[in-house]
Write a protein that holds these residues in place. Structure first.
Motif: not given
Length: 311
Positions: A25-32, A99-114
């Motif tokens: 699942i791709l996780v956005h940074g901040d903003g639109r 059992k094999k679902i992961g996340v990729w994220g950028i910027s603000q996602a570094g606080w969201v994913m944890p």
């Protein structure tokens, strides 16, 4: 799919048909942000698809076809709730390996994913690109400092902006806050970034809660979970401190003790893994859409190589 007050719309891209696939699942940074971010995500998506992963990406609330508005005081937690629901959505599908679902994220996602990792046991890996290794308040101080340096201010004044910002946000009395705010608000760098206004009346000011989002440090969460983590930092990142972030992630991942975890510094790139000489806002504003869709080949190769090692 629905998540609380939000309605999310996105795409699930699969590397083939008639099979069961691991997923990211791709996780956005901040903003639109929309599901492909104007093509910025395409190279990263391609790496996952070629590695055999299904890729799920959705428009952020208020962007594209997704609806809803964030509570700015709970933004990261609300985003983590959406991500958790997205994980549950994929886990219910017959064509996805639960059992094999992961996340990729950028910027603000570094606080969201944890935060999402704390909410669900169903995440099997995390890839974080330019995610902060410190609190949001400290990260904003670094952003002010780097923007001041980009604008030509001396290191001493840039460092003072950083320390004043952090002290202002951590102030416990109005007098302490007001002295700092009155110095910060008119500073040209602060004005240009439009990141602060001064509360002028004592009765309207309250100290920031220590359990608020600005004080959220993702590192204790990373330390306590042992899923594989790949953390990228860009040498010329002017938004998130790559030196502090790299050291913080190396320390946290050493404590989590997963042998597949890795921290990578990519030289000559900025916050978005795009080749850059300075990473400063003026340089980034000159980019064409084609530039934004051409990240560092080293980043793409490192990502592909790491995915090949996952079980």
């Amino acid at each position: 799919f629905d998540s609380g007050k939000f309605h999310l719309v996105g795409d699930l891209k699969k590397p083939g048909s008639g099979e069961v696939f691991p997923a990211v699942i791709l996780v956005h940074g901040d903003g639109r942000a929309t599901r492909t971010q104007n093509g910025f995500y395409f190279p990263t998506m391609d790496v996952f698809l070629r590695a055999g992963y299904a890729v799920f990406s959705y428009d952020k609330p208020g962007s594209g076809k997704s609806t809803g508005a964030f509570d700015e005081e709970r933004l990261r937690h609300e985003r983590a709730g959406i991500l958790t629901d997205a994980v549950e959505l994929l886990a219910q599908r017959d064509d996805i390996e639960t059992k094999k679902i992961g996340v990729w994220g950028i910027s603000q996602a570094g606080w969201v994913m944890p935060l999402a990792i704390e909410k669900t046991k169903k995440l099997s890996f995390m890839v974080v690109v330019s995610g902060g290794g410190e609190s949001g308040i400290d990260q904003m101080g670094y952003l002010l400092r780097s923007n001041a340096l980009c604008a030509g201010y001396p290191e001493t004044e840039a460092a003072e902006l950083d320390s004043m910002w952090v002290a202002c946000m951590e102030a416990t009395t109005y007098d302490e806050y007001a002295i700092l705010a009155q110095r910060l608000v008119p500073h040209p760098v602060v004005v240009a970034m439009d990141c602060m206004c001064c509360v002028t009346e004592r009765d309207h000011w309250t100290p920031k809660r220590r359990d608020g989002e600005g004080f959220l440090d993702p590192m204790p969460i990373i330390e306590s979970y042992d899923i594989p983590v790949l953390a990228f930092f860009g040498e010329n990142d002017t938004a998130v401190d790559p030196v502090q972030g790299l050291e913080a992630y190396e320390k946290a991942l050493k404590m989590s003790e997963n042998p597949q975890s890795r921290v990578v510094l990519i030289h000559g790139v900025d916050h978005d893994m795009i080749p850059a000489e300075t990473g400063c806002p003026a340089e980034r504003r000159k980019r064409t859409r084609s530039d934004w869709c051409n990240p560092s080949q080293e980043y793409l190769e490192q990502l592909a190589g790491w995915l090949a090692l996952l079980p």
